[in-house]
Motif scaffolding. Structure first.
Motif, mmCIF file in Angstrom:
data_model
loop_
_atom_site.group_PDB
_atom_site.id
_atom_site.type_symbol
_atom_site.label_atom_id
_atom_site.label_comp_id
_atom_site.label_asym_id
_atom_site.label_seq_id
_atom_site.Cartn_x
_atom_site.Cartn_y
_atom_site.Cartn_z
ATOM 1 N N GLU A 181 0.827 -1.208 0.000
ATOM 2 C CA GLU A 181 0.000 0.000 0.000
ATOM 3 C C GLU A 181 0.861 1.257 0.000
ATOM 4 O O GLU A 181 0.564 2.219 -0.704
ATOM 5 C CB GLU A 181 -0.937 -0.003 1.204
ATOM 6 N N HIS A 182 1.939 1.245 0.770
ATOM 7 C CA HIS A 182 2.842 2.397 0.825
ATOM 8 C C HIS A 182 3.515 2.615 -0.528
ATOM 9 O O HIS A 182 3.587 3.741 -1.029
ATOM 10 C CB HIS A 182 3.867 2.200 1.936
ATOM 11 N N CYS A 183 3.993 1.526 -1.108
ATOM 12 C CA CYS A 183 4.629 1.611 -2.425
ATOM 13 C C CYS A 183 3.634 2.129 -3.459
ATOM 14 O O CYS A 183 3.950 3.023 -4.249
ATOM 15 C CB CYS A 183 5.166 0.241 -2.839
ATOM 16 N N GLN A 184 2.447 1.573 -3.455
ATOM 17 C CA GLN A 184 1.421 1.982 -4.417
ATOM 18 C C GLN A 184 1.070 3.460 -4.252
ATOM 19 O O GLN A 184 0.929 4.185 -5.242
ATOM 20 C CB GLN A 184 0.174 1.116 -4.222
ATOM 21 N N GLN A 185 0.962 3.920 -3.016
ATOM 22 C CA GLN A 185 0.652 5.329 -2.754
ATOM 23 C C GLN A 185 1.768 6.234 -3.293
ATOM 24 O O GLN A 185 1.492 7.231 -3.963
ATOM 25 C CB GLN A 185 0.474 5.560 -1.255
ATOM 26 N N LEU A 186 3.007 5.880 -3.013
ATOM 27 C CA LEU A 186 4.131 6.691 -3.488
ATOM 28 C C LEU A 186 4.220 6.685 -5.014
ATOM 29 O O LEU A 186 4.482 7.724 -5.629
ATOM 30 C CB LEU A 186 5.441 6.198 -2.872
ATOM 31 N N GLN B 260 1.748 6.302 -7.073
ATOM 32 C CA GLN B 260 0.640 7.115 -7.580
ATOM 33 C C GLN B 260 0.957 8.608 -7.425
ATOM 34 O O GLN B 260 0.712 9.388 -8.335
ATOM 35 C CB GLN B 260 -0.665 6.759 -6.866
ATOM 36 N N GLU B 261 1.523 8.989 -6.288
ATOM 37 C CA GLU B 261 1.885 10.389 -6.058
ATOM 38 C C GLU B 261 2.941 10.874 -7.049
ATOM 39 O O GLU B 261 2.953 12.043 -7.420
ATOM 40 C CB GLU B 261 2.427 10.578 -4.634
ATOM 41 N N ARG C 20 3.582 9.450 -10.132
ATOM 42 C CA ARG C 20 3.341 8.786 -11.420
ATOM 43 C C ARG C 20 3.900 9.583 -12.590
ATOM 44 O O ARG C 20 4.246 9.019 -13.614
ATOM 45 C CB ARG C 20 1.861 8.514 -11.612
#
Length: 172
Positions: free
Chosen positions: A15-20, A22-23, A25
């Motif tokens: 989730e942390h990786c995905q959030q970063l 996305q931020e 991208r």
């Protein structure tokens, strides 16, 4: 409890990786757009960058800026892709999908001058392309040096020479 009921367990690291991702991208998309050939190749390259970022995420030192680390991962993947002539195995990694932004950035890139500049940059070798991408993204010489593994002096010299070459190609 919710994860047990739905059969999905929560993975804070993912989730942390995905959030970063996305931020940031924009970094992935810029690199994929500069090194990919055609829409499908760019999409595949962006997915491969995300997959490699996920695989290497545990090695990211949170005390250091994530964008610098992501640029390094993205450019390593893209330069390897370019050196291999664009032939590679596509990694199917849809859990860390990065969607393009719908803001005015795409409209600005349609400007004729920007397209001409990108055509000039596309003719450069993989390392020089990376240098110009980072320079145009207003990264400091220190950050560019860190991402590319060069000295700051070497970065300054190469950027100066690239500016001259691009001005000559632009006919300015």
């Amino acid at each position: 409890m919710e994860g047990v009921l739905t059969g999905k367990t929560r993975n804070p690291l993912r989730e942390h990786c995905q959030q970063l991702l996305q931020e940031h991208r924009g970094i992935v998309l810029k690199v994929a757009n500069l090194y990919g050939r055609g829409v499908e190749d760019r999409r595949d390259l962006a997915q491969e960058i995300c997959a490699q970022a996920w695989k290497a995420f545990a090695s990211w030192d949170a005390a250091r800026p994530f964008p610098t680390w992501l640029y390094r991962v993205a450019l390593n993947v893209a330069i390897s892709h370019a050196r291999a002539g664009g032939v590679r195995t596509v990694v199917a990694f849809d859990e860390l999908d990065v969607e393009p932004s719908t803001d005015g950035e795409a409209q600005r890139e349609n400007d004729d001058g920007v397209r001409r500049l990108y055509r000039c940059i596309e003719r450069l070798g993989p390392l020089d392309r990376a240098l110009m991408l980072l320079y145009l993204d207003e990264r400091s010489q220190r950050e560019i040096a860190e991402v590319l593994g060069l000295s700051e002096t070497n970065v300054a010299t190469k950027i100066g020479r690239l500016k001259i070459r691009i001005r000559q190609q632009f006919g300015a």
